[in-house]
Design an enzyme around this catalytic site. Sequence first.
Site, PDB file in Angstrom:
ATOM      1  N   GLU A 192       1.044  -1.160  -0.014  1.00  0.00           N
ATOM      2  CA  GLU A 192       0.127   0.166  -0.087  1.00  0.00           C
ATOM      3  C   GLU A 192       0.873   1.234   0.006  1.00  0.00           C
ATOM      4  O   GLU A 192       1.976   1.306   0.865  1.00  0.00           O
ATOM      5  CB  GLU A 192      -1.045   0.041   1.164  1.00  0.00           C
ATOM      6  CG  GLU A 192      -1.970   0.913   1.303  1.00  0.00           C
ATOM      7  CD  GLU A 192      -2.918   1.105   2.478  1.00  0.00           C
ATOM      8  OE1 GLU A 192      -2.706   0.362   3.112  1.00  0.00           O
ATOM      9  OE2 GLU A 192      -3.674   1.975   2.326  1.00  0.00           O
ATOM     10  N   ARG A 196       4.827 -13.012  10.135  1.00  0.00           N
ATOM     11  CA  ARG A 196       5.488 -11.905   9.802  1.00  0.00           C
ATOM     12  C   ARG A 196       6.711 -12.000  10.500  1.00  0.00           C
ATOM     13  O   ARG A 196       7.137 -12.551  11.436  1.00  0.00           O
ATOM     14  CB  ARG A 196       4.574 -10.656   9.868  1.00  0.00           C
ATOM     15  CG  ARG A 196       4.262 -10.508  11.586  1.00  0.00           C
ATOM     16  CD  ARG A 196       2.991  -9.476  11.559  1.00  0.00           C
ATOM     17  NE  ARG A 196       3.650  -8.089  11.363  1.00  0.00           N
ATOM     18  CZ  ARG A 196       3.157  -7.389  10.465  1.00  0.00           C
ATOM     19  NH1 ARG A 196       1.916  -7.635   9.822  1.00  0.00           N
ATOM     20  NH2 ARG A 196       3.464  -6.178  10.190  1.00  0.00           N
ATOM     21  N   LYS A 199       3.832   0.571   9.804  1.00  0.00           N
ATOM     22  CA  LYS A 199       4.001   1.842   9.268  1.00  0.00           C
ATOM     23  C   LYS A 199       3.508   2.807  10.058  1.00  0.00           C
ATOM     24  O   LYS A 199       3.760   4.076   9.846  1.00  0.00           O
ATOM     25  CB  LYS A 199       3.156   1.489   7.960  1.00  0.00           C
ATOM     26  CG  LYS A 199       4.097   1.148   6.661  1.00  0.00           C
ATOM     27  CD  LYS A 199       3.682   1.306   5.440  1.00  0.00           C
ATOM     28  CE  LYS A 199       2.723   0.049   5.050  1.00  0.00           C
ATOM     29  NZ  LYS A 199       2.341  -0.088   3.737  1.00  0.00           N
TER      30      LYS A 199
HETATM   31  P1  ATP Z   1      -0.229  -1.613   7.330  1.00  0.00           P
HETATM   32  O1  ATP Z   1       0.080  -1.556   8.773  1.00  0.00           O
HETATM   33  O2  ATP Z   1      -0.268  -0.030   6.810  1.00  0.00           O
HETATM   34  O3  ATP Z   1      -1.421  -2.460   6.793  1.00  0.00           O
HETATM   35  P2  ATP Z   1       1.572  -3.333   5.845  1.00  0.00           P
HETATM   36  O4  ATP Z   1       3.067  -3.325   6.630  1.00  0.00           O
HETATM   37  O5  ATP Z   1       0.506  -4.504   6.303  1.00  0.00           O
HETATM   38  O6  ATP Z   1       0.928  -2.033   6.677  1.00  0.00           O
HETATM   39  P3  ATP Z   1       1.324  -3.451   3.097  1.00  0.00           P
HETATM   40  O7  ATP Z   1       1.881  -2.281   2.303  1.00  0.00           O
HETATM   41  O8  ATP Z   1      -0.283  -3.537   3.353  1.00  0.00           O
HETATM   42  O9  ATP Z   1       1.712  -2.873   4.436  1.00  0.00           O
HETATM   43  O10 ATP Z   1       2.221  -4.731   3.009  1.00  0.00           O
HETATM   44  C1  ATP Z   1       2.451  -5.232   2.036  1.00  0.00           C
HETATM   45  C2  ATP Z   1       2.725  -6.672   2.050  1.00  0.00           C
HETATM   46  O11 ATP Z   1       3.884  -6.870   2.910  1.00  0.00           O
HETATM   47  C3  ATP Z   1       1.677  -7.449   2.746  1.00  0.00           C
HETATM   48  O12 ATP Z   1       1.457  -8.628   1.853  1.00  0.00           O
HETATM   49  C4  ATP Z   1       2.172  -7.923   4.129  1.00  0.00           C
HETATM   50  O13 ATP Z   1       1.612  -8.988   4.560  1.00  0.00           O
HETATM   51  C5  ATP Z   1       3.677  -7.767   4.033  1.00  0.00           C
HETATM   52  N1  ATP Z   1       4.114  -7.522   5.333  1.00  0.00           N
HETATM   53  C6  ATP Z   1       4.097  -6.281   6.007  1.00  0.00           C
HETATM   54  N2  ATP Z   1       4.750  -6.437   7.186  1.00  0.00           N
HETATM   55  C7  ATP Z   1       5.292  -7.396   7.116  1.00  0.00           C
HETATM   56  C8  ATP Z   1       6.386  -8.082   8.064  1.00  0.00           C
HETATM   57  N3  ATP Z   1       6.679  -7.560   9.288  1.00  0.00           N
HETATM   58  N4  ATP Z   1       6.882  -9.312   7.861  1.00  0.00           N
HETATM   59  C9  ATP Z   1       6.314  -9.943   6.712  1.00  0.00           C
HETATM   60  N5  ATP Z   1       5.573  -9.361   5.791  1.00  0.00           N
HETATM   61  C10 ATP Z   1       5.262  -8.357   5.941  1.00  0.00           C
HETATM   62 MG    MG Z   2      -1.599  -3.977   4.887  1.00  0.00          MG
END
Ligand code: ATP
Ligand code: MG
Length: 551
Positions: free
Chosen positions: A35, A261, A271
């Site tokens: 995102e 994660r 974020k």
């Molecule tokens: P938000 O908290 O804004 O939703 P987000 O970290 O989920 O943030 P995205 O941009 O939606 O942000 O994430 C893109 C991809 O990265 C998603 O598929 C998510 O599963 C993966 N992702 C996010 N954080 C982690 C993490 N700590 N470890 C592994 N994958 C992650």
């Molecule tokens: Mg997300």
Amino acid sequence: MEDATRTPNNFIEEIVAQDLQQGKHASVLTRFPPEPNGYLHIGHAKAILVDFLTAEKFGGQCNLRFDDTNPVKEDTEYVDNIMEDIHWLGCDWGDRLFFASDYFDKLYGYAEQLIQKGLAYVCELTPEQMRAYRGTLTEPGKNSPWRDRPIEESLAEFRAMRDGKYKEGERTLRAKIDMASPNLNMRDPVIYRIMHTSHHRTGDAWCIYPMYDFQHPVSDAIEGITHSICTLEYEDHRPLYDWFLQALDWPNPPHQYEFARLNLAGTVMSKRYLKKLVDDKLVSGWDDPRMPTICGLRRRGYTPQAIRDFCATIGVAKSNSTVEMPVLEHCLRESLKTTTHRRMAVLDPIELVITNYPQGQSEEVEIANNAENPELGSRKVRFSGRVYIEREDFAIVPPPKYKRLSPDKEVRLMGAYIVKCTGYETDEAGQVTRVLCEYDPQSASGQCARKVKGVLHWVDAQTAVDAQVRLYDVLIDDEAEGELEDRLNKHSLQVLEHAKVEAALSDAEPGESFQFIRMGYFCADPDGKPGAPVFNRSVGLKDTWAKQAKK
Ligand code: ATP
Ligand code: MG
């Protein structure tokens, strides 16, 4: 025939291998769906590598798809930086760049299909009422009074929503599933909401925007994704993912698979928090070298290889855990160990004067650039009888087993001569201001077999360059409680204004990495200027994890 390069390394690769073997899919297509509402962090790096490397391993491809359905928080600044970071990590989507917003027309059409099938309805409950109707984990929800309105009426209302007839919150489009489902995500989730906000790509074309849970499976299906890989918090959304694709009769639909994660000790990864640190100026920006962002790690001196090795080390599993920082730091040292030039820098200098070195004389001594990698050659360093050494390398009263310099003791100045301390000077406060030595002219390095216990790094005083050096510690104190501000490590940044570095470092290019002998790995910061370099300590030399791993 078995292809050894395709031997599965984790449960996701096992699923992919099996699906290909059984002919479920002819080839594998994954996607990374960021995102654009912030910069990528090392958790995203894990997801990026899982998505791209799984596809690569099995001869498939990976789409980059921006998940841009919430115009309030999203921006093209983030889009550009996300692309830069993914490329830097060494992943390439080729021409497979997509935006969920490209599908707004299609998504809208699928939403109308759901209405026509009697599987979605326009609801007029206010957000508060909707919450009250939703029920709780232990109590079922209640049906909305609008749930059974005629299909034609919902269709007309949905079009009116699209045409801007309503204010935000006055109407929503909801899936008609089950208000009594034990899974709260299945209790008639909202599919579309009204937002009178310009979108960074579609401008004012739309005032209704699809929700993630609807948009994501449909976008995956439109692109022909085979394996939609995400993190564990989406596990409870999977029934909904499947429900939408079934409701739309999608042939050979994609499937969602979840992995744990990445959580890293000593930092935050959400974020929302990272943005707060930036907005509240608690760090210097998204690329502050203390941040777990990819651009922060890059500025700190991390290499793509270190991050890739780290992700390979921690692996892909289904249970959540927290990884300790030394694991990441170990990977960085490994990636820099034999590739970087070693230089001499004194972070906390005191002057050392060789009283028997001829006045006005100077010479060049030759020092290897990396003792472990002869290919990096050697360099000549000026030596003129007056040098800087680390303050901590001299003690008036040496502690037990001290191998460094103290009165009447000898050490070697690395690559140069053996010197013996003959005295020292102090200021009124008793602080040592200068160490006096005599050198042994017969003891030139490489030409003299005489061995002494201590070897000190030094910087020639005549040609030394002043540098600013920034030392870092973890950003967050994991032991502390309370708000983000209260959990910040107050000592995460230490700025040394008066470091002395050898002349060769004077115009180090931003991003260039070095090992400062005995002091750690350092990376030139873009804040530096020719003649006034700035260095970030990427990581110290002591590897606590390597020892642990050996055990
Ligand atoms: P938000 O908290 O804004 O939703 P987000 O970290 O989920 O943030 P995205 O941009 O939606 O942000 O994430 C893109 C991809 O990265 C998603 O598929 C998510 O599963 C993966 N992702 C996010 N954080 C982690 C993490 N700590 N470890 C592994 N994958 C992650
Ligand atoms: Mg997300």
